[in-house]
Design an enzyme around this catalytic site. Structure first.
Site, PDB file in Angstrom:
ATOM      1  N   GLU A 199      42.553  35.816  47.066  1.00  0.00           N
ATOM      2  CA  GLU A 199      43.740  35.081  47.483  1.00  0.00           C
ATOM      3  C   GLU A 199      43.391  33.690  48.021  1.00  0.00           C
ATOM      4  O   GLU A 199      43.898  33.245  49.054  1.00  0.00           O
ATOM      5  CB  GLU A 199      44.524  35.880  48.532  1.00  0.00           C
ATOM      6  CG  GLU A 199      45.062  37.204  47.999  1.00  0.00           C
ATOM      7  CD  GLU A 199      45.888  37.975  49.017  1.00  0.00           C
ATOM      8  OE1 GLU A 199      46.887  38.578  48.627  1.00  0.00           O
ATOM      9  OE2 GLU A 199      45.506  37.967  50.202  1.00  0.00           O
ATOM     10  N   GLU A 282      47.691  43.788  43.840  1.00  0.00           N
ATOM     11  CA  GLU A 282      47.932  44.408  45.142  1.00  0.00           C
ATOM     12  C   GLU A 282      49.407  44.770  45.224  1.00  0.00           C
ATOM     13  O   GLU A 282      50.236  43.966  45.635  1.00  0.00           O
ATOM     14  CB  GLU A 282      47.539  43.484  46.298  1.00  0.00           C
ATOM     15  CG  GLU A 282      46.046  43.267  46.452  1.00  0.00           C
ATOM     16  CD  GLU A 282      45.682  42.532  47.742  1.00  0.00           C
ATOM     17  OE1 GLU A 282      46.583  42.321  48.582  1.00  0.00           O
ATOM     18  OE2 GLU A 282      44.506  42.169  47.892  1.00  0.00           O
TER      19      GLU A 282
END
Length: 680
Positions: A199, A282
């Site tokens: 991320e 995710e």
């Protein structure tokens, strides 16, 4: 009339005919061999906006399950439960700080034995998506970075192309990546994809850093393995966190329940044409919880419907988390709000409201609803659901105070002491986790003094004592200074012929693992002011307490804490044990039959705040006064047939009855728990 052939031409014809038969035979054999090799060759790739496994379309239905949050004895148990959920892929991070707790000291055994975990995944038929960082977030201390990186001077820039930082990353990956390379899918192992960073688009925009990581990964893992990034499903995060083209596959994550279609369309813009299978890397099955918040929970049917919305569009998804596990030891991380003083440490439990609960339970609505959805899209048969592991409560455990904190320190044969003109960080002292005791002195004043420490990470308990008094130099508790509510502290008027000793016990409650304040050193990080003037001449004492990856487990301070446990049978009166000075308490319970060794939980209701050890294993932090977690999980492999010893370092206020309870279930109803928490 047919023309008569000469014998030479006939012979030649026969020869070439025979040669043709041989060549045709060889070609046919090669074709058969090629066909066989195509069938047996292991290949995982992306084309036509789909994943392909051995030439067949493949939909990833995976889940995060972190080997470092589960005892190795339970890896297979938890993986089999993930298999019963219907998952075909396991995703896991690799925390650098677990494997290299000190520079050059490598740990790949016990709970850090990643190779054994990956081989077990392979044995059970799982594919693996590996996330080696170097940054992992994961609600794990410092996002997986070793804390000793924070002691390097001049300070390095984490998650950047800073050459000094990259030097350590290169050194780490030169160890890690060749270790896992034999387990790549093309080499006969389970690893189908390897993530670059984590991320990154939510943090920075240093493209040379990302490109350098890709070069390192390719150098160690080859050109065939799929490298991928994961970023939030917005244009801004994808612009900053991805590498356009077909060198690295760009995956996305987003809030559970969001419409996946526009996000997957956006994902395509950051992948090469035909190279963008929709993947939510995710898919959040729950959420994290900080101390002082209500337990985060998400609705089972809502979560299952959101998953089906992805799978029905031929999308792939990885459940974060499939099984959360436990932040044993001192490894739980923390978050911040708008500034670094808005500090929010994570619970010891990482249950995450996942379908496979912290203790492995699957008899819950979320597991059932998700399994129902997954079963519709699974191409393989799903095993039956195993029953929950039996848990038990061993009842009341009486504790004895084995020594006040300062007395125990005096009984240690050796303790590391660093002296400095001004306080220095825990990392600079060489103490990466737990506690450091800062000691100085000042002249007494008739009207007392005002103590001010502008920057404490994270929580300091302040004591004073007069060495010339006849009270045995017993330190007196003055008050607490906290990172999130820093304040000046009045030191009481104390008549003392000599200087007054000042003790500041600082607890590291977990380093920030996400956001702009990740360079989160611990301890006293500023000057210390006494009545407006800087106080100099400090000693820093490291407090030796076991962390998760210490080998061997034996710990001197814990051994001293219960060294006389079996010699003392009479319990002290409760009023003699109530003290605001930290102290060690020890007790034991017996398991009379080897078949009675079961999972349990220890309830700390009535206690204040501290650290707990069972048979010298650090089961984590407890803080029922803050909540919501009341009980700590104790897996059966920590226990043993016969005597089991519990040791607490209680920092504030022991239960007046000096008892804890072994119970058969978790509880998250302690404390006020009034803080806002994300609800879905």
């Amino acid at each position: 009339m047919a023309r008569k052939r000469s014998s030479r031409s006939t012979t030649a014809f026969i020869f070439f005919a025979f040669l043709s038969i041989i060549v045709d035979g060889v070609l046919a054999a090669n074709q058969r061999l090629f066909a066989v090799s195509n069938v047996t060759a292991r290949n995982f790739e992306i084309s036509n906006d789909m994943f392909w496994k051995d030439g067949q379309p493949f939909q990833i239905i995976g889940g995060d399950l972190h080997y470092f949050r589960v005892l190795p004895e339970y890896w297979e148990d938890r993986l089999l439960r993930a298999k019963a959920l219907g998952l075909n892929t396991i995703q896991t991070y690799v925390p650098w700080n677990l494997h290299e707790p000190k520079p050059g000291k490598l740990v790949f055994e016990g709970i850090a034995d990643i190779v054994s975990f990956l081989k077990l995944c392979h044995k059970l038929g799982f594919l693996v998506m590996l996330r080696p960082g170097p940054y992992i977030c994961a609600e794990w201390d410092l996002g997986g970075f070793p804390a000793w990186l924070l002691a390097i001077k001049p300070a390095i820039r984490l998650r950047s192309s800073d050459p000094d930082f990259l030097h350590f990353v290169e050194r780490w990956w030169e160890i890690l990546l060749p270790t896992v390379a034999p387990l790549l899918y093309e080499n006969g192992g389970p690893i189908i994809m390897v993530q670059i960073e984590n991320e990154y688009g939510s943090y920075g925009n240093d493209k040379p850093y990302l490109h350098h990581l890709v070069t390192l990964a390719r150098g160690h893992l080859g050109d065939d393995i799929i490298l991928y990034t994961t970023d939030g499903g917005s244009r801004d995060t994808l612009e900053k966190g991805t590498i356009r083209g077909d060198v690295v596959f760009s995956a996305v994550d987003f809030t559970t329940g969001d419409d996946p279609r526009p996000i997957f369309e956006l994902q395509k813009e950051f992948n090469a044409p035909g190279k963008s299978p929709p993947l939510s890397a995710e898919f959040y099955t729950g959420w994290l919880t900080h101390w002082g918040e209500k337990l985060a929970e998400t609705n089972a049917k809502f979560t299952a419907a959101a998953l089906e919305n992805i799978l029905a569009q031929n999308g792939s998804a990885v459940l974060y988390m499939a099984h959360g596990g436990t932040n044993f030891g001192f490894y739980s991380g923390a978050n911040t709000g708008g500034d670094e003083t808005n500090y929010k440490p994570d619970l010891t439990s990482y249950d995450y409201d996942a379908p496979i609960r912290e203790s492995g339970d699957v008899n819950n609505a979320k597991f059932k609803e998700l399994r129902k959805v997954i079963k519709q899209y699974s191409t393989a048969s799903i095993p039956s659901v195993p029953s929950d592991n039996e848990k038990t409560g061993y009842g009341l455990i009486h504790l004895q105070r084995k020594g006040l904190f300062f007395d125990i320190l005096n009984r240690l044969d050796s303790i590391e002491v660093v002296e400095s003109e001004n306080p220095i960080s825990m990392e600079s002292v060489g103490q990466m986790f737990g506690f450091v005791l800062y000691v100085s002195e000042y002249p007494s004043k008739e009207d007392g003094s005002i103590l001010f420490i502008p920057k404490v990470h994270d929580r300091a308990q302040v004591f004073i004592s007069c060495s010339s008094e006849d009270n045995g130099r017993r330190p007196i508790f003055v008050g607490t200074i906290e990172r999130w509510s820093n304040r000046k502290l009045g030191l009481p008027k104390t008549k003392c012929v000599s200087n007054i000793s000042l003790y500041v016990l600082v607890e590291n409650m977990g380093r920030v693992n996400y956001g702009p304040y990740m360079f989160d050193r611990k301890g006293i990080l500023s000057f210390v002011y006494l009545d407006g003037r800087i106080l100099h001449q400090w000693k820093m004492l490291s407090i030796p307490l076991n962390n998760l990856n210490k080998v061997p487990r034996a710990n001197p301070i814990i051994q001293v804490a219960y060294s006389e446990l079996t010699k003392t049978s009479a319990r002290r009166k409760a009023k003699e044990n109530v003290s605001e000075e930290p102290a060690f308490y020890a007790g034991h319970f017996s398991i009379d039959n080897v078949n009675h060794v079961k999972d349990t939980f220890i309830s700390f209701r009535g206690w204040g705040k501290g650290i707990a050890f069972v048979n010298e294993f650090n089961i984590g932090r407890y803080w029922p006064m803050m909540g919501p977690q009341c009980n700590l999980y104790v897996p059966a492999p920590i226990l043993q047939h016969g005597e089991n010893i519990v040791v607490l370092l209680e920092l504030e206020s022991p239960n007046p009855e000096l008892v804890i309870h072994s119970v058969d279930q978790p509880e998250f109803t302690c404390g006020s728990s009034i803080a806002h928490v994300r609800q879905l």
